[in-house]
Design an enzyme around this catalytic site. Structure first.
Site, short mmCIF file in Angstrom:
data_model
loop_
_atom_site.label_atom_id
_atom_site.label_comp_id
_atom_site.label_asym_id
_atom_site.label_seq_id
_atom_site.Cartn_x
_atom_site.Cartn_y
_atom_site.Cartn_z
N ASN A 42 -33.54 87.03 27.35
CA ASN A 42 -32.26 87.72 27.33
C ASN A 42 -32.09 88.62 28.56
OD1 ASN A 42 -29.92 89.07 26.75
ND2 ASN A 42 -30.54 89.80 24.74
N ASP A 43 -32.80 89.74 28.57
CA ASP A 43 -32.59 90.71 29.66
C ASP A 43 -32.77 90.12 31.05
OD1 ASP A 43 -32.03 92.72 27.87
OD2 ASP A 43 -34.12 93.36 27.71
N VAL A 44 -33.71 89.16 31.18
CA VAL A 44 -34.00 88.62 32.52
C VAL A 44 -32.89 87.72 33.04
CG1 VAL A 44 -36.49 88.77 32.20
CG2 VAL A 44 -35.31 86.65 31.62
N THR A 45 -31.84 87.47 32.21
CA THR A 45 -30.71 86.67 32.68
C THR A 45 -29.43 87.50 32.74
OG1 THR A 45 -30.06 86.00 30.44
CG2 THR A 45 -31.66 84.62 31.55
N ALA A 102 -34.21 95.92 26.36
CA ALA A 102 -33.59 97.07 27.01
C ALA A 102 -32.40 97.59 26.20
CB ALA A 102 -33.16 96.71 28.42
#
Lengths: 465, 117
Positions: free
Chosen positions: A393-396, A434
């Protein structure tokens, strides 16, 4: 063996250990490198065993056998998802071993050949012993806490309280004071006080750090364990230990740096802790669930994948939690067989430690030459038909590039939004680590597949014909 | 050569030898030199490690830092059993867990990395 021969044998061992690390520059050379490392370690142990001061063979072989048996069995059965815990656990053993050796050296300096004329320790040895002991002690307890957090024995949530950093600073000063007292007086009281405070500090330094930051902490403790080994090397005046310790120390430091950079955080910021609690959920998180998304079924996803020319898969830790790697591998095999170009894109913080996702994919027999790092694959997204996001999720999240107010602003991300179509497999629209919503979910070209990663892969597989 | 010349020559040699002894580097400085150079070697070697193998890197460095077993064996060395040797033996056991565990789990991981057939 003469002293010179011993020193030369130790040099050979040190060189072999350097080759072990050098081998890791590519998977092909890595297995031979690991063999070099084992031979180096064997030489070091055999040479030490034949030194004139070592006579207690029976007991030493016994301890080696018991330890070796435990270590060997753990290495054989440990699931790859548990590697971060295992590594943290092993760091704690290095730390504890360093402490025990230091106490023993203080108790009987003659056994190490470092006694002065009165059977005590030289000032230089005392300083080295002080440094080795406190680094070892902090490594020991800090690694235990990191292990407990990763294993889920205690909550991964940061533990913070008022005056925390002041207390740590104060304890640090008392520890150094006790250490200086020990260096001047060789007093056992001062030594034990210093040791006790170092053990407590190890715990206090790690509890404020949240589960999401554990990869940095594990890398940092890796570094500490190296410095502890180098400290023992200084005490013994043994260059091989100093070289090996320095190699490990710099390796852990570099990994910590890489992880911090991948999260756009400073090491100082990570160490201060508190990240990963509820505090960071702000900004766009409020809008979760209010915006329309395009949801699809597994059949639609299969259709999309099968008709693509190129697919880039972005796996996250959610994939490993769902144990979906093997099902995913079958989907990949089928797509490749029908002529689709399939590649994997790995973000540096995918998984729970550096390089973790690569190991998890390798375990599922995904060939490493279709697995790419972020910098290699990012320019390719614009040319990609389908980006399949699985358990990440966060890394995209493109907000990291565009929204200066969001918690992960400045963090390098995988540019999935540039692909022709985006397919996101996710159990719900919940936020990531996050605490942020992800604009990717609401784009016109995005299709959401609401399912567990493993079930999703299995149903996609069935529809692929 | 008369006695006084020989005496004074000997005196000069002795002072010279003492000066050499006093001026020779402390063993700590020698170790420290090795330490600093090894950090540079480590820096260059580790930046060359492919990111895909960072997990094996950590497990193998775990095994490598257990080189402290050398100190543990020395501590456990004397035949007479006392606190020092017992602590040494425990340290030998702990380091052995890491050495065997670290190298073997690394080997297991590295064996998984295969190329496309």
């Amino acid at each position: 063996m003469s002293a010179n021969m011993v020193a030369l044998a130790y040099l050979i061992a040190a060189v072999l250990i350097i080759f072990a690390l050098k081998g890791l520059s590519s998977p092909e050379s890595s297995r031979r490198g690991n063999l070099f490392g084992m031979i180096g370690m064997l030489i070091a142990i055999v040479v030490t065993m034949q030194l004139p001061g070592v006579q207690n063979y029976g007991w030493i072989f016994g301890a080696l056998a018991v330890g070796g048996l435990i270590g060997g069995s753990v290495a054989r059965i440990i699931p790859m998802t548990h590697m971060p815990q295992l590594v943290a656990f092993m760091h704690s053993l290095v730390g504890l071993a360093a402490v025990l050796i230091a106490v023993s050296a203080f108790y009987d300096p003659a056994a190490f050949g470092i006694a002065d004329a009165f059977g005590g320790l030289h000032l230089a040895s005392r300083i080295e012993l002080f440094l080795g002991t406190f680094i070892g002690a902090i490594t020991f307890t800090a690694s235990i806490v990191a292990f407990a957090k990763l294993q889920g024995l205690v909550s991964g949530r940061p533990v913070t309280f008022k005056g925390q950093h002041l207390l740590n600073l104060l304890l640090g000063f008392i520890m150094i004071g006790a250490g200086i007292l020990f260096c001047m007086s060789q007093s056992w009281d001062a030594f034990l006080l210093m040791l006790a405070i170092a053990l407590v500090l190890g715990v206090l330094l790690i509890i404020p750090i949240g589960g999401a930051d554990m990869p940095v902490i594990v890398s940092m403790l890796n570094s500490y364990s190296g410095w502890a080994a180098a400290g023992i090397g200084f005490t013994l005046g043994n260059n091989m230990l100093i070289i090996a310790g320095a190699l490990v120390g710099s390796s852990g430091a570099i990994l910590s740096y890489i992880m911090c950079k991948a999260m756009n955080r400073s090491l100082f910021n990570v160490l201060l802790g508190g990240f990963g609690g509820e505090a960071s959920s702000g900004g766009s998180a409020a809008s979760v669930g209010d915006r329309p998304v395009k949801a699809g079924a597994a059949e639609d996803a299969a259709f999309l994948l099968q008709n693509a020319r190129s697919v880039v898969i972005v796996p996250g830790y959610g994939l490993a939690v769902a144990r979906a790697q093997h099902a995913l591998k079958e989907v990949v095999d089928k797509l490749i067989a029908s002529g689709v170009k399939v590649r994997f894109a790995i973000h540096p913080v995918a998984g729970r430690m550096p390089g973790h996702m690569n190991v998890l994919l390798a375990e599922a027999d995904v060939p490493y030459d279709i697995v790419f790092e972020m910098d290699e694959i990012n320019p390719e997204f614009a040319e990609t038909d389908v980006a399949l996001v699985l358990g990440a999720n966060d890394v995209t999240n493109p907000a990291a590039k565009s929204d200066p107010t969001c918690a992960i602003y400045g963090m390098p991300i995988l540019d999935v939004e540039k692909a022709e179509h985006v397919l996101v497999v996710k159990r719900s629209l919940s936020v990531g680590y996050a605490g942020l919503d992800n604009d990717i979910f609401y784009m016109d070209k995005t299709m959401m597949l609401f399912d567990d990663a493993k079930k999703a892969c299995e149903t996609i597989l069935k529809s692929l014909d | 050569m008369n006695q006084s010349v020989m005496d004074s020559t000997q005196a000069v040699i002795q002072t010279g030898a003492q000066a050499v002894v006093q001026d020779s580097t402390d063993p700590f400085i020698f170790s420290f030199t090795v330490f600093v150079l090894a950090i540079f070697v480590g820096y260059h070697v580790v930046w060359n490690v492919t990111p895909a193998l960072h997990t094996p890197l950590m497990s193998v460095t775990n095994a490598i830092s257990s080189i402290v077993i050398v100190g543990a064996i020395l501590a456990a060395g004397p035949l007479e059993m006392n606190i020092g040797t017992i602590l040494g033996l425990v340290a030998v056991g702990l380091a052995a867990v890491n050495i065997f565990g670290g190298f073997m789990v690394t080997q297991r991981m590295l064996a998984m990395f295969k190329k496309r057939q």
